[in-house]
Design an enzyme around this catalytic site. Structure first.
Site, PDB file in Angstrom:
ATOM      1  N   HIS A   1      25.474  33.802  48.384  1.00  0.00           N
ATOM      2  CA  HIS A   1      26.711  33.666  49.342  1.00  0.00           C
ATOM      3  C   HIS A   1      26.441  33.257  50.721  1.00  0.00           C
ATOM      4  O   HIS A   1      26.779  33.561  51.078  1.00  0.00           O
ATOM      5  CB  HIS A   1      26.852  35.329  49.916  1.00  0.00           C
TER       6      HIS A   1
ATOM      7  N   GLY B   1      28.738  37.958  31.646  1.00  0.00           N
ATOM      8  CA  GLY B   1      28.743  38.927  32.297  1.00  0.00           C
ATOM      9  C   GLY B   1      27.448  38.909  32.944  1.00  0.00           C
ATOM     10  O   GLY B   1      27.980  40.213  33.472  1.00  0.00           O
TER      11      GLY B   1
ATOM     12  N   ASP C   1      26.766  26.982  41.408  1.00  0.00           N
ATOM     13  CA  ASP C   1      26.720  26.844  40.104  1.00  0.00           C
ATOM     14  C   ASP C   1      27.328  25.272  38.946  1.00  0.00           C
ATOM     15  O   ASP C   1      26.052  25.591  38.362  1.00  0.00           O
ATOM     16  CB  ASP C   1      27.307  27.966  39.157  1.00  0.00           C
TER      17      ASP C   1
END
Length: 366
Positions: free
Chosen positions: A42, A125, A172
Site C-alpha cells: 500500500h 486469488g 505487480d
C-alpha cells in the site's frame, strides 16, 4: 484471474482446440512470473517504495495470431475467454477471468487476434499477482514490445484497472516484467526506477497460503486509496513526507493510514539496505513491523492472517514474516534459513526463488 473457478471437465474439446491452433501456423509463447512482495505494501499507489521479487511460479500463454478476436482456454477455468478486438468495456465481459484479457486488448488494440491456451503455476486469488502475470503474458503474445519494460508494465497496470475497477499501483506488473534472477527489486513507484538487490544464498523465501481467497474488486482497497488521497490533501505527497508528519491530520483513521505509508517507506529502505548487507535478522524485524502496521494502521489484515504470521514468526529459523500483497486474505511470506519451513503445515506453502522477468519464448514452430 483473481476470481477462481472450478476447472472444466471437457478436456477432449480443449485438446482438439489446442491441436487445431497448433496446426494453423507459427506458435507464439510468452511467460510472465507472479511476484511476492517482501515488504512495502500500500505504498505503490502513492508513489512510494516497494521491495518485491518475481518468482518461479508463472503464467504461460501459447497459441497463434489469427482472426479478429482473442480466444483463450484454460484448464483452470470452465469457460474460455472470448474477446473481440474492438471490445468496449472490459468489466462487462464474461466469465470474470476474461476481463483481464479484455483489459489488455482494450489497451493494446492489436490488429490481429489470437487463439491459444493459458497455463499457470501461480496460485489464483492468493495475492501473488496471478492477474498481473496473465495481463503481461497476454500483452506479449499480442505483440507488445517486451524490450520496453516500463511501457509494458504500465500497459498491464492500465489493463488491470480497466478490468477490475481497482485503482492499483504498478508494483505487480513491473515486478513481473523486470524480475531478475537471484534478486529482489527495490522499486520507486514515482520515479519508476528499479534497483536489483541480491538475495543472499543462505536465506529462503517461503510463501504460505492462509486459505482465505482474495479478490481486490470486492475489498476495501479503493477506500484505502481514497483515504491516502485525503491524507495527501493535508500533508502533501506521502512519498515525500517523513514519519511523524501525519500528526497534522485531524481525522484519526486517515492519520493511521498515512502513518502506515510513511513508516512503510522507511522500512523498505531499511530492509533493502539490510538485505544488501546480508543482515536477514534486520530484514525480518522490518517485516514483522510491517505486518503490525498493516494490521493496526492500515487495517487490511485478517484474524486468519494474523494467526498465521504469528505462528511463522515463532518458528525456529524464521527471521520474520508478514502478509504479502494488498491483504484482505491471501498469503504470508517468511524469510528463513534454508529448510526451516520444509515441514510446514497444514497450510499450502511454496519455497520460491527470485526469478527472471517476463519473456516471449516464441515464435517457434508448434
Amino acid at each position: 484471474m483473481s476470481d477462481r473457478a472450478v476447472p472444466g471437465d471437457d478436456r477432449a474439446d480443449d485438446r482438439r482446440a489446442r491441436e487445431a491452433v497448433a496446426a494453423t501456423g507459427p506458435t507464439v509463447r510468452a511467460m510472465a512470473p507472479g511476484r511476492v512482495n517482501l515488504i512495502g505494501d500500500h505504498t505503490d499507489h502513492t508513489g512510494g517504495l516497494v521491495l518485491p521479487m518475481a518468482i518461479d511460479l508463472a503464467t504461460t500463454v501459447t497459441g497463434v495470431r489469427t482472426g479478429n478476436r482473442v480466444v483463450l482456454r484454460s484448464a483452470d477455468e470452465p469457460e474460455p475467454a472470448v474477446v473481440p478486438l474492438d471490445v468496449g468495456d472490459p468489466t462487462r465481459v464474461s466469465p470474470p477471468w476474461a476481463r483481464y484479457v479484455a483489459g489488455v486488448v482494450a489497451e493494446l488494440r492489436p490488429t490481429e487476434g489470437f487463439e491459444g491456451t493459458v497455463s499457470t503455476t501461480v496460485p489464483i486469488g492468493a495475492g501473488l499477482s496471478s492477474s498481473a502475470a496473465l495481463e503481461v503474458a497476454v500483452a506479449l503474445v499480442l505483440g507488445a514490445d517486451g524490450a520496453d519494460v516500463l511501457a509494458l508494465a504500465q500497459l498491464g497496470r492500465r489493463a488491470e484497472q480497466r478490468a477490475s475497477g481497482v485503482p492499483c499501483g504498478i508494483m505487480d506488473q513491473l515486478a513481473s516484467v523486470a524480475g531478475r534472477d537471484g534478486h529482489a527489486l527495490l522499486i520507486d513507484c514515482h520515479a519508476l526506477t528499479v534497483a536489483p538487490v541480491a538475495l543472499p544464498d543462505d536465506v529462503e523465501v517461503v510463501v504460505v497460503d492462509s486459505g482465505e481467497a482474495r479478490a481486490l474488486s470486492g475489498s476495501a482497497y479503493a477506500e484505502r486509496v481514497a483515504q491516502c488521497a485525503l491524507a495527501e490533501a493535508v500533508i502533501g505527497p506521502l512519498r515525500l513526507a517523513a514519519p511523524g508528519a501525519e500528526v497534522a491530520i485531524d481525522d484519526t483513521v486517515v492519520r493511521a493510514r498515512a502513518r502506515h505509508v510513511l513508516t512503510e517507506n522507511a522500512r523498505v529502505r531499511l530492509a533493502a539496505e539490510a538485505l544488501a548487507a546480508r543482515d536477514p535478522a534486520m530484514v525480518g524485524a522490518a517485516m514483522a513491523q510491517s505486518h503490525a502496521s498493516l494490521r493496526d494502521d492500515f487495517a487490511v489484515s485478517t484474524a486468519v492472517l494474523d494467526t498465521l504470521v504469528g505462528r511463522l514468526g515463532a518458528a525456529p529459523g524464521v527471521y520474520g514474516a508478514r502478509l504479502t500483497g494488498a491483504g484482505f486474505g491471501g498469503c504470508a511470506v517468511a524469510l528463513c534459513t534454508p529448510g526451516a519451513l520444509d515441514r510446514w503445515g497444514p497450510e499450502r506453502s511454496w519455497r520460491v526463488r527470485p526469478s527472471p522477468g517476463a519473456r516471449v519464448e516464441g515464435p517457434a514452430r508448434g
